[in-house]
Write an enzyme that holds these catalytic residues in place. Sequence first.
Site, short mmCIF file in Angstrom:
data_model
loop_
_atom_site.label_atom_id
_atom_site.label_comp_id
_atom_site.label_asym_id
_atom_site.label_seq_id
_atom_site.Cartn_x
_atom_site.Cartn_y
_atom_site.Cartn_z
N GLY A 254 3.51 -3.74 0.75
CA GLY A 254 2.45 -3.60 1.74
C GLY A 254 1.96 -2.19 1.98
CD GLU A 288 8.98 -8.72 -2.13
OE1 GLU A 288 7.88 -8.94 -1.59
OE2 GLU A 288 9.92 -9.51 -2.07
N PRO A 289 6.55 -3.26 -3.66
CG PRO A 289 6.77 -1.02 -4.29
CD PRO A 289 7.55 -2.29 -4.10
N GLY A 290 3.08 -3.45 -4.48
CA GLY A 290 2.16 -3.82 -5.54
C GLY A 290 1.00 -2.85 -5.59
NE ARG A 291 -3.33 -3.05 -0.95
CZ ARG A 291 -4.21 -4.06 -0.89
NH1 ARG A 291 -5.42 -3.90 -1.37
NH2 ARG A 291 -3.89 -5.20 -0.32
CB CYS A 357 -26.65 -17.07 -8.81
SG CYS A 357 -27.68 -16.49 -10.16
CD GLU A 358 -21.30 -17.27 -4.38
OE1 GLU A 358 -20.99 -16.82 -3.26
OE2 GLU A 358 -20.59 -17.99 -5.05
CE1 TYR A 386 -2.56 -8.25 -5.09
CE2 TYR A 386 -2.84 -6.14 -4.01
CZ TYR A 386 -2.05 -7.22 -4.33
OH TYR A 386 -0.74 -7.24 -3.92
N1 LLP Z 1 5.47 -9.23 -1.74
C1 LLP Z 1 4.90 -10.38 -1.37
C2 LLP Z 1 5.73 -11.50 -1.02
C3 LLP Z 1 3.50 -10.47 -1.33
O1 LLP Z 1 2.92 -11.60 -0.94
C4 LLP Z 1 2.70 -9.36 -1.69
C5 LLP Z 1 1.24 -9.43 -1.68
C6 LLP Z 1 3.36 -8.18 -2.09
C7 LLP Z 1 4.75 -8.15 -2.08
C8 LLP Z 1 2.62 -6.94 -2.48
O2 LLP Z 1 1.85 -6.45 -1.46
P1 LLP Z 1 1.13 -5.03 -1.64
O3 LLP Z 1 2.22 -4.01 -1.77
O4 LLP Z 1 0.32 -5.12 -2.87
O5 LLP Z 1 0.32 -4.87 -0.43
N2 LLP Z 1 -5.65 -9.70 -2.84
C9 LLP Z 1 -5.42 -8.90 -1.65
C10 LLP Z 1 -3.97 -8.59 -1.44
C11 LLP Z 1 -3.08 -9.81 -1.40
C12 LLP Z 1 -1.63 -9.49 -1.26
C13 LLP Z 1 -0.81 -10.71 -1.50
N3 LLP Z 1 0.59 -10.48 -1.41
C14 LLP Z 1 -6.28 -7.64 -1.73
O6 LLP Z 1 -7.01 -7.48 -2.69
O7 LLP Z 1 -6.26 -6.82 -0.81
#
Ligand code: LLP
Length: 432
Positions: A254, A288-291, A357-358, A386
């Site tokens: 997050g 669990e960092p993603g973004r 087309c939206e 994302y």
């Molecule tokens: N762990 C779990 C269980 C999650 O559901 C998520 C993201 C993450 C980790 C990673 O979160 P992050 O570190 O990336 O914030 N599509 C949306 C974001 C959806 C996130 C879904 N879950 C966007 O483009 O902002």
Amino acid sequence: MTNTHQTGHQTGFYSHNGAMCADNVALSDIAENYGTPCYVYSASVIRKQYKALENALKHALPKNNKPLLCYACKANSNIAILKLLKDLGSGLEIVSQGELVRSIKAGFNGNTIISTSFGKNASEIRACLKAGILQFNVEASDEMEMINTIARELGKKAQIAFRLNPDISGGGHNKISTGRKEDKFGNSAEDVLALYKLATQDMHNLNPVGLSMHIGSQVSQAETFKPGFEKLSEMTKTLRAQGFKVTHMDIGGGFPIIYNNETLLDFDDYAGWVRDIIAPLGVQIQMEPGRYMVGNAGILLSRVEYIKTTPSRKFMVLDAGMNDLIRPALYDSYHAIKPIKENSSPTQTYDIVGPICESGDIFAKNRECSNVTSGDIVALMSAGAYGFSMASNYNSSPLPVEIMVDGDNVAVINKAQTIEEMMERETIPDWL
Ligand code: LLP
């Protein structure tokens, strides 16, 4: 690749003599050689992001407590990016069988993979168990039973953690906040206790080892995490008091990135809460960092097709649309949009739109931008997370190419889809 723009050892996206570059490569060369729309990722930025988080944690936490960083690959699951992160020592957080297969292809070992999917299906659970993944984070009691049943069939013991719903609102947008009690994610404290008991006493193919939590995305204040950490700590103490073992703690992801002028999370503050609240529990910490890992490491290059002027607006019409980058349409999210060649003419106010087309196919409304004309290339910034992973074939638009840059190196890491490929799996029944 020809005409690379030698500038010494620069990393990331920056302007050099008025031309935007990715590491040592001019973006104009990339657009010319590979076409647009085109995602471009800087490997060096991903490395920098990973190391910054790893170092902040290393400084704050005791030496014997090194968290396992499990990259949430839903943010960007290209196998080249996965390989890059694996080589840095990252583990992986996966949410589907598809992500599992990608992770194996990228060389990940099962024992660094955590499955956190919501509504895990039987085929996915079976594949995860066969791959020997480290842990399932359990979302619901039926899901737990399913994991136990399949583990029994396979003669395995599945390590599980229970996702706690702390009833905390965290995150930059309603649609990406996951920790409130009305959200579908996680289990209440009472339910975690009951499930822990059930798993320990009656489900012989499960090995409950701990708890997990993820409250949302784009969480910029370290204090937002604190009450969640405290709930994890309280829950751990309650479980231990009842004789259950708690050895693992997945504290989620997050972390925010820069889209516009957001405040970034202060990692030292964050790591301080981890040290003060989680580390004393003596658990193996998982994250669990993603973004954060990939968001600022990627951009989407797009060509200006036309400038359309109507009585009330000036539209900058791009060749990329919501099919390529859906975040602005879905979350009203902001992406900076910059011409890749600096130009000193006065700015104009544009609505920057795609060809879909939206009316919702809009990247920016009333955006000040230097004057552009048909054929100019613009970069939609902070699109590494994302972006491609949420791209679709809407309006029968083929998926865009993905490029990785690393210093002077440039490679296609995902070819642009052709229109033929897009239809490859479709058939017309012979009775029609
Ligand atoms: N762990 C779990 C269980 C999650 O559901 C998520 C993201 C993450 C980790 C990673 O979160 P992050 O570190 O990336 O914030 N599509 C949306 C974001 C959806 C996130 C879904 N879950 C966007 O483009 O902002």
